[in-house]
Design an enzyme around this catalytic site. Structure first.
Site, PDB file in Angstrom:
ATOM      1  N   ASP A  69      24.791  57.015  31.197  1.00  0.00           N
ATOM      2  CA  ASP A  69      24.452  57.144  29.769  1.00  0.00           C
ATOM      3  C   ASP A  69      23.565  55.976  29.342  1.00  0.00           C
ATOM      4  O   ASP A  69      22.626  56.142  28.565  1.00  0.00           O
ATOM      5  CB  ASP A  69      25.723  57.170  28.907  1.00  0.00           C
ATOM      6  CG  ASP A  69      26.232  58.594  28.713  1.00  0.00           C
ATOM      7  OD1 ASP A  69      25.968  59.435  29.596  1.00  0.00           O
ATOM      8  OD2 ASP A  69      26.898  58.861  27.699  1.00  0.00           O
ATOM      9  N   TYR A 100      39.324  59.037  37.085  1.00  0.00           N
ATOM     10  CA  TYR A 100      39.244  60.328  36.415  1.00  0.00           C
ATOM     11  C   TYR A 100      40.034  61.431  37.123  1.00  0.00           C
ATOM     12  O   TYR A 100      39.897  62.598  36.786  1.00  0.00           O
ATOM     13  CB  TYR A 100      37.784  60.776  36.276  1.00  0.00           C
ATOM     14  CG  TYR A 100      36.947  59.930  35.326  1.00  0.00           C
ATOM     15  CD1 TYR A 100      37.500  58.869  34.616  1.00  0.00           C
ATOM     16  CD2 TYR A 100      35.602  60.196  35.136  1.00  0.00           C
ATOM     17  CE1 TYR A 100      36.730  58.092  33.768  1.00  0.00           C
ATOM     18  CE2 TYR A 100      34.821  59.431  34.282  1.00  0.00           C
ATOM     19  CZ  TYR A 100      35.394  58.380  33.597  1.00  0.00           C
ATOM     20  OH  TYR A 100      34.627  57.623  32.754  1.00  0.00           O
ATOM     21  N   ASP A 109      29.616  57.152  35.260  1.00  0.00           N
ATOM     22  CA  ASP A 109      29.647  57.822  33.967  1.00  0.00           C
ATOM     23  C   ASP A 109      29.026  56.909  32.902  1.00  0.00           C
ATOM     24  O   ASP A 109      28.141  57.306  32.126  1.00  0.00           O
ATOM     25  CB  ASP A 109      31.119  58.128  33.634  1.00  0.00           C
ATOM     26  CG  ASP A 109      31.270  58.978  32.395  1.00  0.00           C
ATOM     27  OD1 ASP A 109      30.271  59.552  31.943  1.00  0.00           O
ATOM     28  OD2 ASP A 109      32.402  59.059  31.875  1.00  0.00           O
ATOM     29  N   ASP A 156      29.083  44.674  36.195  1.00  0.00           N
ATOM     30  CA  ASP A 156      28.681  43.985  34.959  1.00  0.00           C
ATOM     31  C   ASP A 156      27.230  43.508  35.057  1.00  0.00           C
ATOM     32  O   ASP A 156      26.452  43.632  34.110  1.00  0.00           O
ATOM     33  CB  ASP A 156      29.642  42.838  34.620  1.00  0.00           C
ATOM     34  CG  ASP A 156      30.075  42.046  35.838  1.00  0.00           C
ATOM     35  OD1 ASP A 156      29.867  42.527  36.974  1.00  0.00           O
ATOM     36  OD2 ASP A 156      30.617  40.945  35.683  1.00  0.00           O
ATOM     37  N   LYS A 215      32.911  46.626  41.872  1.00  0.00           N
ATOM     38  CA  LYS A 215      33.546  45.413  41.344  1.00  0.00           C
ATOM     39  C   LYS A 215      34.518  44.921  42.430  1.00  0.00           C
ATOM     40  O   LYS A 215      35.707  44.691  42.175  1.00  0.00           O
ATOM     41  CB  LYS A 215      34.272  45.751  40.019  1.00  0.00           C
ATOM     42  CG  LYS A 215      34.756  44.555  39.240  1.00  0.00           C
ATOM     43  CD  LYS A 215      33.662  43.788  38.529  1.00  0.00           C
ATOM     44  CE  LYS A 215      34.251  42.580  37.818  1.00  0.00           C
ATOM     45  NZ  LYS A 215      33.232  41.721  37.191  1.00  0.00           N
TER      46      LYS A 215
END
Ligand code: ATP
Length: 341
Positions: free
Chosen positions: A230, A124, A226, A202, A169
């Site tokens: 949510d 980002y 992010d 994951d 990851k």
């Protein structure tokens, strides 16, 4: 103690949520002998329409001259407001609690976790290039930013159940996530009283739905945080209840997770709890910084009043109730007392 709070009402449902939240803050000030000076700050779509700027230098000056900022949701100009403020004030920790609440349909009623998301780097950062055939984005992760977010997560875990899960990851992104994970492990060596585990992103996405009660503090990089926060908001019952904080070393902004919900704006239907619980997080942050027992009690009593109100099924239509935004604010306010648990 006296506090100066820059208060951005925001757009869409923001003013309605703000009116309900003011009622709660007035009540806790009277009840716990606190003095909160709520200073109105123009920012967002309405500010852009009025003055041609979503976030003027004047507004930034007022915010920086305050102890902290409470912010309602902002519409199309959200990026110009919150992303700019996060950068300018170096608010590196995005903190999003996800706690299951009474009578709120959720995937797991024992959920009580906090996602701590690194707020300043990762994909980002805007380091993108390309044309209509090929595009690239640069993912920058630094040891400095990884260490400070890890330290933040470990300090938070000490106030909770003393468990940190680092999400990454690193099996694929060996350099970037490898660096993040190694920084988390290094910081962990100074916190022998807190347990660190790690999980691939994951697997974390799956486990947040399958067994969210196993998480306490989750620490992760910007984009993973992010997405996972949510998901966590949905696991515990939806956006209308989801509060958050953007915290740096000397300043913080507290705001709902959701946007300005234009579909329900002006209808007195919005759930005010996301902003009310953001205000409770703000009081808790002020309490810890200033060692202010009254602010600490006020934060706890607001959280309890919200839970009691939900337990009595006094809520807005998003939760299946029939109260308006202001009425729900009043129902919460009526449950606030000096004897509150
Ligand atoms: P944005 O692009 O600003 O994020 P959006 O409409 O895509 O706006 P939100 O504003 O976050 O996203 O809203 C998503 C959905 O959740 C909408 O249907 C909205 O009505 C609902 N919603 C969001 N906040 C609340 C709230 N406080 N109370 C009730 N419903 C809400």
């Amino acid at each position: 103690m006296d506090y100066r709070v820059a208060f951005i009402e925001g757009d869409g449902i923001g003013p309605e949520q703000s009116a309900a939240t003011r009622e709660i803050l007035d009540k806790v000030c009277r009840t716990f002998n606190l003095s909160l000076d709520l200073i109105p700050v123009q920012a967002g779509d309405r500010a852009l329409e009025r003055s041609g700027e979503a976030l003027s230098e004047d507004s930034i000056g007022t915010i920086m001259g305050s102890d902290c900022c409470l912010k309602g949701p902002v519409g199309q100009t959200a990026y110009d407001v919150i992303v700019r403020l996060r950068r300018k004030l170096d608010l590196y920790a995005n903190v999003r609690p996800a706690k299951s609440l009474p009578n709120v349909p959720c995937i797991n009623a024992q959920t009580d976790l906090v996602i701590v998301r690194e707020n300043t780097e990762d994909l980002y950062s805007g380091l993108e290039a390309g044309d209509d055939q090929k595009a690239t984005a640069t993912r920058m992760i630094t040891r400095r930013a990884s260490e400070r977010i890890a330290k933040f997560a470990f300090e938070l875990a000490r106030q909770r159940r003393r468990k940190v899960t680092a999400i990454h990851k690193a099996n694929v992104m060996k350099k970037t996530d490898g660096l993040f994970l190694s920084a988390c492990r290094e910081v962990a060596s100074s916190y022998n009283d807190v347990h660190l585990s790690d999980m691939l992103v994951d697997a974390a996405a799956m486990n947040l739905v399958r067994s969210p009660q196993e998480f306490d503090v989750v620490v992760t990089t910007n984009m993973f945080g992010d997405i996972l926060s949510d998901e966590a908001a949905q696991v515990t019952g939806g956006l209308g209840l989801a509060a958050s904080a953007n915290i740096g070393d000397s300043f913080a902004i507290f705001e709902p997770v959701h946007g300005c919900a234009p579909d329900i704006s002006g209808k007195n239907m919005a759930n005010p709890v996301s902003l009310i619980l953001s205000a409770a997080m703000m009081l808790d942050w002020l309490a810890r910084r200033k060692n202010d027992q009254n602010a600490a009690r006020a934060a706890k009593v607001i959280q309890q009043a919200v839970e009691d109100c939900l337990a009595a099924k006094e809520f807005t239509p998003d939760l299946g109730g029939h109260l308006g935004t202001l009425e729900m604010g009043k129902a919460i306010s009526n449950r606030i007392s000096a004897e509150g648990r």
